[in-house]
Motif scaffolding. Sequence first.
Motif, PDB file in Angstrom:
ATOM      1  N   GLU A 102       4.960 -12.151 -13.833  1.00 53.65           N
ATOM      2  CA  GLU A 102       5.888 -12.433 -12.742  1.00 53.65           C
ATOM      3  C   GLU A 102       5.336 -13.578 -11.913  1.00 53.65           C
ATOM      4  O   GLU A 102       4.149 -13.582 -11.554  1.00 53.65           O
TER       5      GLU A 102
ATOM      6  N   GLN B 251       6.029 -16.095  -8.510  1.00 55.79           N
ATOM      7  CA  GLN B 251       6.751 -16.266  -7.255  1.00 55.79           C
ATOM      8  C   GLN B 251       6.979 -17.754  -7.023  1.00 55.79           C
ATOM      9  O   GLN B 251       6.059 -18.574  -7.087  1.00 55.79           O
TER      10      GLN B 251
ATOM     11  N   TRP C 195      11.654 -14.764  -7.200  1.00 55.68           N
ATOM     12  CA  TRP C 195      10.752 -14.217  -8.209  1.00 55.68           C
ATOM     13  C   TRP C 195      11.325 -14.436  -9.594  1.00 55.68           C
ATOM     14  O   TRP C 195      12.541 -14.393  -9.796  1.00 55.68           O
TER      15      TRP C 195
END
Length: 803
Positions: free
Chosen positions: A310, A312, A322
């Motif tokens: 993941e 950001q 995200w």
Amino acid sequence: MSRRSLLAYVPLLAAVLVLVLGLFTVLLGLRSQQIEQRRDFRDDLIYFAAQFSREANVFERLFAAAARGERIDPEAMSVAFDVLWSRVGGAFQGALGKVYRELPDGEATALAGRALLAEIEPVLASVGPGDPALAPLQARLLLLIERLNNLVREASRFQQAQVEARRDTFESSYARALLMLGAAVLAGALLVLLLLRRQRALDALRRELEAHVAERTAALARVNADLREEINWRRRAHEAIRKLSLALEQSPAAVVITDPDGVIEYVNARYAQASGQSALAAVGTRLVLAHAGGVDPLARARAGGSWQGEVQLDSAGGGERWQNLSVAPVRADDGRITHLLVIQEDITRRKHDESQLLWRAHYDELTGLPNRVLALDRLGQAMRSIERGARGALLFLDLDNFKAINDRLGHDVGDRVLREVAGRLGGAVRAEDTVARFGGDEFLVVLPRIDDALEVERIIERMSKAVAEPLRLGEHELFTGFSLGAALFPDDGREPYALLKAADTAMYAVKAEGRAGFRFYTGRLNQLAHERARIESALRVALVRNEFMLVYQPVFDAGGKALVGAEALLRWRNPEFAEVPVDRWIRIAEESGAIVEIGDWVLRRACEEAAAWVDAQPSLRISVNLSARQLRENHFPGRVLEILAGSRLPPANLVLEITERLLLADDGGTREAIATLEGAGVRFAIDDFGTGYSSLAMLKRLPSGMLKLDRSFIADLERDASSGALVEGAITMARALGMKVVAEGVETEAQRAFLATHGCDFLQGWLFSRAVAAADFAARFIGRPPRPARALVVVPIADAVRR
């Protein structure tokens, strides 16, 4: 040989059978013809010989008689001559005549016979009997007869010879026919054998051909199946490619395919939408990805590895965004990396939802405060991190009268009250403290560090003042408070649930003492909590065990002579809790909810027993105490009217006593219930007047009724002038409001005299009588025993709640 092959030869076999039967029929015909001919010839010759001999002899005897001169019948002679003539002529005609003409002397005999008969015919007509001309003719006639007999015998022998010859010929023909028949049968059999052999050969060829055809058909079917499978595979492959293409184009995730250097070769619609760059413009440009934790995902994929995580990102419009990023190499069959596959999925919404779920798992959605889980977690952290010699505290508080607000004004108003109280509590504590909603109208306050118990009391005081301020919610102005229990750690518990139990016990001790206060936990409170649990358990089965009874204390007029009514008082006949004060177990019954069922039983029994007394004294009024829980029940007015109808007690003879506290906590529902019952004729009285926070505004809301002065004022009338002034003022105020006054606890004649002098309407106390059982009350004050009350069906509390 197959059945089909046999059926093919049926016509041929039928033809052979018909031929054999034909030959056999011919032979039978020939044989029959021979036998018939033999029989015909034999019969004709015998017949001819017999007839010829007889007729000739007949004629010869007639002729001889004529020759001798005897007279004979000419007609008979003529007939005999005609017969003989016809016999001689017939013998040489037809088949027999042919035979006779072929015999030696046959033709001559025939001619001689005819000639002789021709000569005799005229003689017979011209001569008579005994004529000498007849003798030569007779001799010639006898000679002719002899020749004819010889000719017949010769013909018979000739015919016999002919028949024998024909028999031989027939037998020869018959033998040839049998030979031909045997030959035909043999030929047929040989033909059948040949045909069968041929058929077997043909069957073998057919089977071979069929096997070959089946083999070729199977091969063709396999080829067709392979072709169909290949076609289906190509179709599935095409469909898979189409689906893959559609999936890539319609995928909610952005998909990018680059060469090993990161130059874009394909992007789907989602990537174009997210990047704001068309697919045509994106192809040929170099893909740039954000590094995650110092790792270049594209470089790792070029090296043969994969990366997923993941990331950001900073949104162009501000805020956080995200992304779930996956990068993997695409290899050819030989293992070479030909492309890089990049999948980018926007998970901003999911991260937001996860954050919301996490928040909801630890915070109360209505108030925004930490919930039970987070509060106990913080309490646990505070208890684990407490330093030696330091202390903390847990406060457990429950809002007073919140259920009445919720029931009468609705859940919307109740929710607004909870939010307002939560805000006030949060503003009254320190920054490091935690205010949490435990559930319903219960709150927890975690004080991680305190100096001493006085600091806890100061915080509780700030909280109490904040909550006590009027709540103005639209058209409603409400007042509330709380009952609070406090427990210190590590003194009262070394783990969260033990401390929670201690604070809860202290809070219930406050409620048992009348609410609206606070108390610290002590060991004695724990004992009281256990006792409370036992009392509550016993109360729930008391009705079933028939442990309750009613006693009645009479109410007289001010002169103390005329009975005007009686107050029904509840007694609990339980040997274990006989010493427990009535007020204590009544409070427990009310807090546990058992008071609703118990109060229903009291009201029903009082009405049943009073109905008999009213028959004898129609003006008698029976007073029954009501709890706040009863009056707040939605269907309470209807229940009262149902009991009155069932007991046949007139509504005007029933007085329901309520407390000042109940009036102060009124949220509108109490007034509505009172108005409904008063409209039906039921009367109300304010019990224990003067012990609460009475207000004239509250009293004015009652359209009619009575005030009952508390016994504490009556007891001090003789010793305390101020008590007399208060009683006198209360009586004057009640009269001004149109209300009657009842004085409780009258024990002396001086008290009675004072009250009568100052206008008190009714008196009640030991001066007149203690509370007595129903039978004693009827005997002493009504003048006759009460009629038996109707049987009551007692239902356990749990069942009553479900109904």
